[in-house]
Structure formats: structure tokens, C-alpha cells
Design an enzyme around this catalytic site. Structure first.
Site, PDB file in Angstrom:
ATOM      1  N   SER A 101       0.416  -1.176  -0.133  1.00  7.85           N
ATOM      2  CA  SER A 101      -0.115  -0.266  -0.185  1.00  7.85           C
ATOM      3  C   SER A 101       0.743   1.054  -0.003  1.00  7.85           C
ATOM      4  O   SER A 101       0.735   2.523  -0.176  1.00  7.85           O
ATOM      5  CB  SER A 101      -1.081  -0.014   1.104  1.00  7.85           C
ATOM      6  OG  SER A 101       0.022   0.184   2.346  1.00  7.85           O
ATOM      7  N   HIS A 104      -5.184  -3.969  -2.378  1.00  4.04           N
ATOM      8  CA  HIS A 104      -4.808  -2.630  -3.323  1.00  4.04           C
ATOM      9  C   HIS A 104      -4.627  -3.314  -4.922  1.00  4.04           C
ATOM     10  O   HIS A 104      -4.067  -2.578  -5.629  1.00  4.04           O
ATOM     11  CB  HIS A 104      -3.867  -1.957  -2.661  1.00  4.04           C
ATOM     12  CG  HIS A 104      -3.705  -1.027  -1.677  1.00  4.04           C
ATOM     13  ND1 HIS A 104      -4.651   0.548  -1.844  1.00  4.04           N
ATOM     14  CD2 HIS A 104      -3.962  -1.335  -0.391  1.00  4.04           C
ATOM     15  CE1 HIS A 104      -4.658   0.963  -0.411  1.00  4.04           C
ATOM     16  NE2 HIS A 104      -3.681  -0.537   0.726  1.00  4.04           N
ATOM     17  N   LYS A 116     -12.145   0.169  -1.157  1.00  2.00           N
ATOM     18  CA  LYS A 116     -11.450   0.819  -2.199  1.00  2.00           C
ATOM     19  C   LYS A 116     -11.665   0.497  -4.160  1.00  2.00           C
ATOM     20  O   LYS A 116     -12.947   1.859  -4.076  1.00  2.00           O
ATOM     21  CB  LYS A 116      -9.751   0.650  -2.311  1.00  2.00           C
ATOM     22  CG  LYS A 116      -9.224   0.558  -0.944  1.00  2.00           C
ATOM     23  CD  LYS A 116      -7.929  -0.528  -0.667  1.00  2.00           C
ATOM     24  CE  LYS A 116      -7.230  -0.310   0.827  1.00  2.00           C
ATOM     25  NZ  LYS A 116      -8.245  -0.297   1.991  1.00  2.00           N
TER      26      LYS A 116
END
Length: 394
Positions: free
Chosen positions: A182, A210, A241
Site C-alpha cells: 500500500s 490494493h 477501495k
């Protein structure tokens, strides 16, 4: 001694506030988008994990509104008891089909997912082996398990093997790694990790917070990117996300998921994902399935930003220079320089995330920039010009 004494002592946060370079808790006054209103001024957003730009997608927003109207504001209980909606089951079923893993368990947050999965799977006589740059939630899961944690230097496969060699033959071992790291934006060496796991009889878990919506076929993540879906035993991911909501999940075999569902304290003793969050995550997942061009557009813009930042004389962390991810860390090296630069960039209308030790090694502070599929090249040029000018004159 008063346990609160520490609260009244001088702190770094207080010092930074006095110097006018405190970088945290800037208040948004608009939707999370490529441009935002923040503290009364337009800012280009280069610090969000909204990778596919779906937080403002009309269909995703409408799904949340409908869920609020149908189910109300919350579930008022855990999934174990009264808190399971039909929509939770629908989300898990569709996510399982998308990820090609039949066992899905959903949690209230991504942090809770890592804590809940690892603490359930790693028992008293087991070992959990962890990359040193893994997310804090992975470390929390390791600490709350009853097993023994071993750590290896970031992406150092020789040291990973040494860790595996320390595991007794009578003990189980779980290797846990971020898929996309990240802070650094680089990708785990998953082929080597899976090969070592097979050699030493360990299992593999990938935190794909991610990676989902970013890498792999149609955005299916890091294991898909490497063609290793059958060799990675557990995926963890978030809805906050690429899927523009809140919550997290575990994807595994049906048997492993069923075990975690009945053994994970954070799952059993926490309220379930609220209806609006569940509905928006499901709508965003369907949008990703229907539009596999979104991850490709994100990769194109990320390449454009890497090229543009490099052309402006900025130094990108080497491990992230070639990675096809939307996380691009720019070296600023020294802590106070990083804070000064971030403050000036913010004042000039661009939001980025300063990343400081201990999140980075000492002397390797960064500006973490991140990108969305809904950015335009014109917006990126405007932002990169500002960053370049500030950095060159600092």
C-alpha cells in the site's frame, strides 16, 4: 502514576501543528472524486484509494439509496444472529463467482477482515510468516492469534525460506503478504512465495486490498495477474477501495470459509455490514464485471503519471517504477522536508499523502500519490506541474 500522563506530554503531532505542517484530518466538503472541495478550496485528489472512481457512479449511489429505503440504516446485530440480510448472501455469492473461490466470508471493515481471518486460522502451535512491509491490520491479526510470528525483509525470498526452515514439521504455517503493497505500490513476488510454500508445506494468504480492481483478468487481483489462483489459498480484500463502499472479505475454499465463519471472533461478535454499504459494494462489483476496461484505463493513467513525474525530474521509489499499479511513491527523503512539500502542494490545490517513518525506513520518506480510472490526462498534467514546481524549488 496516572495512566493518562502520556496524553499530556509534548508530542510530535503538537509540534507539527505549531509549525503549520500537520498533514492529517483535512476535511472534505464534497464527494470523494478526482476533484474535491477540501477546507473551502478545490483540490485535485491524488491521495484516494477510490481506484475505479465508483464512489460517484450514479448506479452505485442509487443502489445505496434503495437499500436505505428498503432495509433502513443498519442491521443491529452480527451475521451470526439477526444481522444477515439476503443481500449479504447475494454479495458473497457474486463475489465468489467473480474471484473463482467458493467460500466467501464478509466482515465490517478491511482491518477487521485481516484480524478475523488470521486470528482464526493461526492456532497456538502454528506459525504465521509476514513480510515486514505488510499492512498494520495483518500485524494486528498475527498479534491476536495464538501462533508464533516470523518476519522477513520486504520481498526477500532468501529470508522467507529461512523463516520456513524454522517451522517444525509438526506445526502449520501460513505465509501472509500484501498483493500490492500500500505504501510502495510494488507487487509481491507471488510466484516465488507460492513455490516456497509448496516446497515447505505452508499455505498462502494474499491481502489484495490494493489489487482487486487493479491487477489481473478483469481486475481479479494479484493471484490472477500471475496465473496463481489455484496456488493462493486465501484472498483477503476490502470494499473501501475499488468497490467504493466499506467492508471486507475472505475468499477461500468452502471448508476454510466455513471454519472461519464459526471460529473468527471479529466476525461473530461484530455487527454486520450495513445495508447501504452492502448494496453499494454489490453494485460496484457488478460495474467492474460489466466494464473490464476500467482496470485497463487505470493502468494507462498510472503509466502516464509515472512517465510525467519522471519527466519532471522526480524520483519514484525504484520498486514501484515498473509496477502497473495506481500507487506511485515519490521520494522526499527527510521528514520535515516531506511535510513542508506536502503542505505547499496542498495549498496550491493538490492533495497527496505524506508517508513518514516508521511507515517507511528512516531517511526514505515519501509522497504517496494514487490515481483513479476517472482522472483525465489534463487533470494529471495540472497536478504534476504543481508537484514538480514545488519539489524543484524546495
Amino acid at each position: 502514576m496516572d495512566i493518562f500522563a502520556k496524553c499530556y506530554e509534548p508530542s510530535l503531532a503538537g509540534e507539527l501543528k505549531e509549525k503549520g505542517v500537520y498533514p492529517y484530518f483535512h476535511a472534505l466538503q464534497s464527494r470523494q472524486d478526482v476533484e474535491v472541495m477540501m477546507e473551502g478550496k478545490r483540490r485535485i485528489m491524488l491521495g484516494s484509494n477510490n481506484y475505479l472512481g465508483l464512489t460517484t457512479d450514479p448506479e452505485v449511489v442509487e443502489a445505496g439509496i434503495r437499500a436505505l429505503e428498503q432495509y433502513g440504516t443498519g442491521c443491529s446485530g452480527s451475521r451470526f444472529l439477526n444481522g444477515t440480510l439476503q443481500m449479504h448472501l447475494e454479495l458473497e455469492e457474486e463475489l465468489g463467482r467473480f474471484l473463482r473461490k467458493p467460500g466467501i466470508v464478509t466482515f465490517g471493515t478491511g482491518f477487521q477482515s485481516n484480524v478475523g481471518i488470521i486470528s482464526a486460522l493461526v492456532g497456538r502451535h502454528d506459525y504465521v510468516i509476514c513480510d515486514r512491509e505488510n499492512h498494520a491490520s495483518i500485524y494486528a491479526g498475527c498479534q491476536l492469534s495464538y501462533g508464533k510470528m516470523l518476519r522477513y525483509r520486504h520481498s526477500d525470498m532468501a529470508e522467507l525460506e529461512k523463516c520456513l526452515q524454522k517451522v517444525p514439521e509438526t506445526a502449520g504455517a501460513l505465509i501472509v503478504t500484501d498483493g500490492v503493497f500500500s505504501m510502495g505500490g510494488d507487487i509481491a513476488k507471488l510466484p516465488e512465495i507460492c513455490a516456497l510454500a509448496k516446497q515447505y508445506g505452508a499455505r498462502v494468504m494474499v491481502d489484495d486490498a490494493h489489487g482487486l480492481g487493479v491487477l489481473g483478468e478483469g481486475g481479479r487481483g494479484t493471484a490472477s495477474y500471475f496465473g496463481l489462483e489455484e496456488q493462493v489459498d486465501v484472498y483477503m480484500g476490502t470494499f473501501s477501495k475499488s468497490l467504493a463502499s466499506l467492508g471486507g472479505y475472505m475468499a477461500a475454499s468452502a471448508e476454510v470459509a466455513e471454519y472461519v465463519r464459526h471460529a473468527s471472533r471479529p466476525f461473530i461478535f461484530s455487527a454486520s455490514i450495513p445495508p447501504a454499504n452492502c448494496a453499494t459494494a454489490l453494485a460496484a462489483l457488478r460495474k467492474l464485471e460489466q466494464h473490464p476496461e476500467l482496470p485497463e484505463r487505470l493502468r494507462q493513467l498510472s503509466r502516464y503519471a509515472r512517465d510525467g513525474l519522471t519527466a519532471r525530474g522526480l524520483t519514484i521509489r525504484p520498486s514501484a517504477l515498473e509496477a502497473p499499479t495506481p500507487i506511485i511513491p515519490i521520494y522526499t527523503y527527510e521528514t520535515y522536508r516531506t511535510l513542508r512539500v506536502a503542505a505547499e502542494i496542498y495549498d496550491r490545490g493538490v492533495y497527496v499523502n505524506p508517508t513518514l517513518p516508521p511507515a517507511t525506513p528512516e531517511g526514505e520518506a515519501l509522497l504517496r500519490t494514487s490515481y483513479m480510472a476517472t482522472h483525465t490526462e489534463a487533470l494529471l498534467d495540472e497536478a504534476m506541474d504543481i508537484i514538480g514546481e514545488v519539489m524543484v524549488h524546495e
